[in-house]
Design a protein around this motif. Structure first.
Motif, PDB file in Angstrom:
ATOM      1  N   THR A  69       2.611   1.883  -3.498  1.00  0.00           N
ATOM      2  CA  THR A  69       1.793   2.437  -4.345  1.00  0.00           C
ATOM      3  C   THR A  69       1.171   3.874  -4.146  1.00  0.00           C
ATOM      4  O   THR A  69       0.055   4.249  -4.814  1.00  0.00           O
ATOM      5  CB  THR A  69       0.561   1.200  -4.724  1.00  0.00           C
ATOM      6  OG1 THR A  69      -0.176   1.034  -3.710  1.00  0.00           O
ATOM      7  CG2 THR A  69       1.237   0.082  -5.603  1.00  0.00           C
ATOM      8  N   ALA A 104      -1.078   0.062 -10.489  1.00  0.00           N
ATOM      9  CA  ALA A 104      -0.715   1.089  -9.523  1.00  0.00           C
ATOM     10  C   ALA A 104       0.722   1.659  -9.129  1.00  0.00           C
ATOM     11  O   ALA A 104       0.784   2.757  -8.989  1.00  0.00           O
ATOM     12  CB  ALA A 104      -1.293   0.220  -8.178  1.00  0.00           C
ATOM     13  N   ARG A 142      -2.673   3.801  -3.539  1.00  0.00           N
ATOM     14  CA  ARG A 142      -3.608   3.336  -4.680  1.00  0.00           C
ATOM     15  C   ARG A 142      -4.105   2.007  -4.422  1.00  0.00           C
ATOM     16  O   ARG A 142      -5.368   1.699  -4.747  1.00  0.00           O
ATOM     17  CB  ARG A 142      -2.800   3.393  -6.024  1.00  0.00           C
ATOM     18  CG  ARG A 142      -2.520   4.869  -6.484  1.00  0.00           C
ATOM     19  CD  ARG A 142      -1.824   4.812  -7.798  1.00  0.00           C
ATOM     20  NE  ARG A 142      -1.851   6.198  -8.110  1.00  0.00           N
ATOM     21  CZ  ARG A 142      -0.847   7.178  -7.724  1.00  0.00           C
ATOM     22  NH1 ARG A 142      -0.139   6.881  -6.649  1.00  0.00           N
ATOM     23  NH2 ARG A 142      -0.922   8.306  -8.396  1.00  0.00           N
ATOM     24  N   SER A 188      -5.310  -0.060  -1.154  1.00  0.00           N
ATOM     25  CA  SER A 188      -5.197   0.231   0.497  1.00  0.00           C
ATOM     26  C   SER A 188      -4.492  -1.094   0.905  1.00  0.00           C
ATOM     27  O   SER A 188      -4.510  -1.999   0.381  1.00  0.00           O
ATOM     28  CB  SER A 188      -6.806   0.254   0.775  1.00  0.00           C
ATOM     29  OG  SER A 188      -7.641  -0.987   0.665  1.00  0.00           O
ATOM     30  N   SER A 211       0.763  -1.180  -0.066  1.00  0.00           N
ATOM     31  CA  SER A 211       0.075   0.059  -0.110  1.00  0.00           C
ATOM     32  C   SER A 211       0.810   1.231   0.014  1.00  0.00           C
ATOM     33  O   SER A 211       0.733   2.270  -0.710  1.00  0.00           O
ATOM     34  CB  SER A 211      -0.878   0.026   1.248  1.00  0.00           C
ATOM     35  OG  SER A 211      -1.771   1.145   1.189  1.00  0.00           O
ATOM     36  N   ALA A 250       1.221   3.976 -12.063  1.00  0.00           N
ATOM     37  CA  ALA A 250       0.770   5.385 -11.545  1.00  0.00           C
ATOM     38  C   ALA A 250       1.495   6.112 -10.925  1.00  0.00           C
ATOM     39  O   ALA A 250       1.631   7.108 -10.969  1.00  0.00           O
ATOM     40  CB  ALA A 250      -0.870   5.125 -11.391  1.00  0.00           C
ATOM     41  N   THR A 251       2.158   5.374  -9.546  1.00  0.00           N
ATOM     42  CA  THR A 251       2.516   6.021  -8.773  1.00  0.00           C
ATOM     43  C   THR A 251       4.052   6.681  -9.322  1.00  0.00           C
ATOM     44  O   THR A 251       4.289   7.666  -8.962  1.00  0.00           O
ATOM     45  CB  THR A 251       3.140   5.013  -7.650  1.00  0.00           C
ATOM     46  OG1 THR A 251       1.877   4.076  -7.227  1.00  0.00           O
ATOM     47  CG2 THR A 251       4.048   5.583  -6.508  1.00  0.00           C
TER      48      THR A 251
END
Lengths: 438, 201
Positions: A175, A231, A178, A180, A172, A234-235
């Motif tokens: 990421t 995820a 993104r 949880s 978590s 995107a991070t």
């Protein structure tokens, strides 16, 4: 460098020749000479044995490479861990267990290498500690199961639960929230539970259920890899829209099926040569995978092509099992007959796929790829049957990576071929009668 | 060649060449031809699966949420590459070059939103909601049930071809009709309405 292998014809040919040598000579050398490990170039090295995986964390394809790499490594983690746990349960010949331990460790090292490149050395160290604990605990669970040690089972279940929680928090944080902590922990928990359940089933000789759970566990972990890849991309602010395109989804689905085939057929061949009691169940799982591959062909090209594919694919699968059986019986004549069947398969299937891709993939290239696939499988069996488990694992690992590469190539060519014949534009499904009345 | 009509000329040619490439017709290479398998594999009691279960063609579509119960006709591709549309206002067209409903992949069903005089079979398609049921009756009297996952409207100029037609490896369904404003200068609607559905287990 990317995680997936870049196909190099010359290197591939060299590997093929080497593998041919091993395959053809193993019958005589089984007890005396160790089979040579597969020749590898860095680009063709099995991902799990690569000391340094290089990711290209920029460009439009970066998210795809990240996803593909995670699919490959996390999928392999399931296959290797299952193998390790079954060894702890007494599956297979003595001496095989250490090769499984080494293979899982190499896979963990590769995963940590990915974490290092994305998040830095400190994160990689934390991840490696958590992931290694996860593997150790799964191994300990299988040992306790084998020993009917109820106290040991309870302890390892507790430890596994703690590690799930720690891994959930780690993923978590990695990421950027993104995923949880609860969602990440739930994903890891399901992964662990499937591995425990397959071991429980195996221990009570419910092989059918054990292999079904392994199959589900593999697909689940590839799905986790997809979510993690998206995820993490995107991070890192990489473009992720490409991951949800129909073409990319198709490629990912095909890679899953082909990699699954590699994992299952290796198990089936070893089970056949060992005359293991789980052979019928792993054979049924192998047929399930073939059915899904056929359905994929049917979705792409229709029912006739699906049956054509399955008919050819069955020759491949049957010949590999026949080769294993002949190896167990030390029957060189039958081994040679099986190898000839595999050669015939490679030629026929290459023609089928080349035609299906409208020659985007030349038949000669496909024949080489399929021959390489078969050689990796027969060579891993030769090494396994002669007790050279590390070499067997290297051939199997190389075949696993090769399958991902082949799936990627096929999906690209098939995608282009199919896309070119799709209807264009939106249909004109209206006469305007209600509009005229308004 | 199987009784399946592939509709698109390209697809027919492709299937024929795939068969030709393998040296014999699909009929000649029936599953029975492989029944013997490899002796070694058979000795272990193993027979690799060599054929797929047949999936019958769709003959009727029912959408209870919007009162549709209509016969299915097959459609292919027009000469200009667009998908052909049903000949009758009250029929649903199944794009026969794609998968059959219930087989792996996206089966595509098209229907007119209206005729030149009034509402047609898919007039209320836009009223479908997530969770609504789609039943497809097949030629062997089996019924395969799907559930709507979403409904969307797209300008025809940006029709999501890949999303609708590009194969998936699981059984899915697309219901397509027209929507939006009617352009009297062209005699066509400017949008398409698409309902996406997935197989119910």
């Amino acid at each position: 460098m990317v995680i997936l292998p870049v196909r190099r014809p010359i290197a591939a040919a060299a590997v093929g020749l080497l593998l041919s040598g091993v395959a053809c000579s193993a019958g005589k050398e089984r007890q005396a000479t160790a089979p040579r490990p597969p020749a590898s170039t860095p680009a063709m090295m099995p991902a799990h044995s690569m000391g340094g995986v290089s990711l290209r964390l920029a460009g439009p394809q970066a998210a795809v490479q990240l996803r593909d790499g995670l699919e490959q490594l996390l999928g392999d983690h399931v296959l290797l861990t299952v193998e390790l746990m079954r060894d702890r349960l007494g599956r297979g010949p003595a001496g095989r267990a250490q090769a499984a331990v080494d293979a899982v460790q190499e896979n963990t090292d590769s995963l940590a290498s990915v974490v290092r490149q994305v998040f830095g050395a400190r994160a990689a160290t934390t991840f490696a500690e958590l992931w290694s604990a996860h593997v150790r605990q799964l191994s300990a669970y299988a040992s306790a199961l084998a020993a009917r040690d109820s106290s040991g089972l309870a302890t390892t279940r507790h430890d596994l639960h703690q590690t799930e929680s720690d891994l959930g928090r780690f993923l978590s944080a990695a990421t950027g929230g993104r995923l949880s902590p609860e969602a990440a922990q739930a994903a890891i928990h399901m992964h662990v539970q499937m591995l425990l359940d397959q071991a429980n089933a195996y221990a009570r000789a419910d092989y059918s259920n054990s292999y079904a759970l392994e199959d589900q566990g593999f697909a689940h972990m590839v799905g986790v890899a997809d979510s993690l890849g998206a995820a993490i991309a995107a991070t890192r602010q990489l473009p992720t829209e490409i991951l949800s395109t129909p073409r990319q989804r198709l490629q990912s689905a095909l890679a899953l099926l082909f990699a699954e085939h590699m994992g299952i057929v290796v198990e089936a061949m070893r089970s056949a040569v060992d005359r293991a009691p789980d052979f019928a169940s792993v054979g049924a799982t192998l047929n399930d995978n073939s059915t899904r591959l056929g359905a994929a062909v049917g979705a792409l090209y229709g029912a006739d092509a699906e049956n054509e594919f399955l008919n050819l694919w069955a020759k491949h699968v049957d010949a590999l099992i026949a080769y294993s059986d002949a190896t167990a019986r030390h029957d060189d004549t039958a081994r040679s007959a099986a190898l000839r069947s595999l050669d015939d398969f490679a030629t026929s299937m290459a023609e089928f796929l080349s035609t299906a891709t409208q020659q985007r993939l030349p038949a000669i290239q496909l024949t080489g790829d399929l021959t390489e696939h078969d050689h990796q499988l027969t060579a891993q069996l030769d090494a396994y049957a002669s007790g050279h488990f590390d070499v067997a694992r290297q051939f199997a690992a190389q075949g696993y990576v090769h399958m991902f590469g082949l799936a990627s190539t096929l999906a690209g060519a098939i995608g282009d071929t199919v896309a070119a014949r799709l209807p264009v534009g939106g249909p004109q499904t209206g006469g305007g009668g209600t509009a005229r009345r308004r | 060649m199987s009784p399946r009509r592939l509709g698109g000329i390209t697809s027919l040619a492709l299937t024929a060449t795939v068969a030709a490439a393998c040296g014999q017709s699909p009929a000649a290479k029936s599953p029975a031809a492989h029944a013997a398998g490899e002796p070694g594999a058979a000795a272990l009691g193993f027979h690799a699966v060599s054929s797929a279960p047949a999936v019958a063609m769709p003959v009727r579509v029912r959408l209870p949420a919007i009162g549709v119960d209509a016969p299915v006709e097959q459609v292919g591709q027009a000469a200009d590459g667009t998908v052909a549309v049903p000949r009758r206002w009250g029929d649903v067209g199944w794009y026969a070059a794609g998968p059959r409903p219930g087989a792996s992949g996206p089966a595509v069903l098209l229907g007119h939103v209206d005729s030149t005089a009034g509402p047609a079979v898919f007039y209320r398609l836009r009223e479908l909601h997530r969770g609504d049921v789609v039943d497809v009756v097949r030629a062997d009297a089996t019924v395969v049930r799907f559930t709507v996952t979403r409904v969307a409207r797209y300008p025809k100029a940006r029709f999501p071809t890949s999303e609708v037609y590009l194969p998936t490896l699981v059984p899915q369904l697309r219901l397509v009709t027209c929507g939006g404003a009617f352009d009297f200068s062209t005699g066509h609607y400017v949008d398409n309405v698409i309902a996406y559905a997935q197989l119910l287990p």
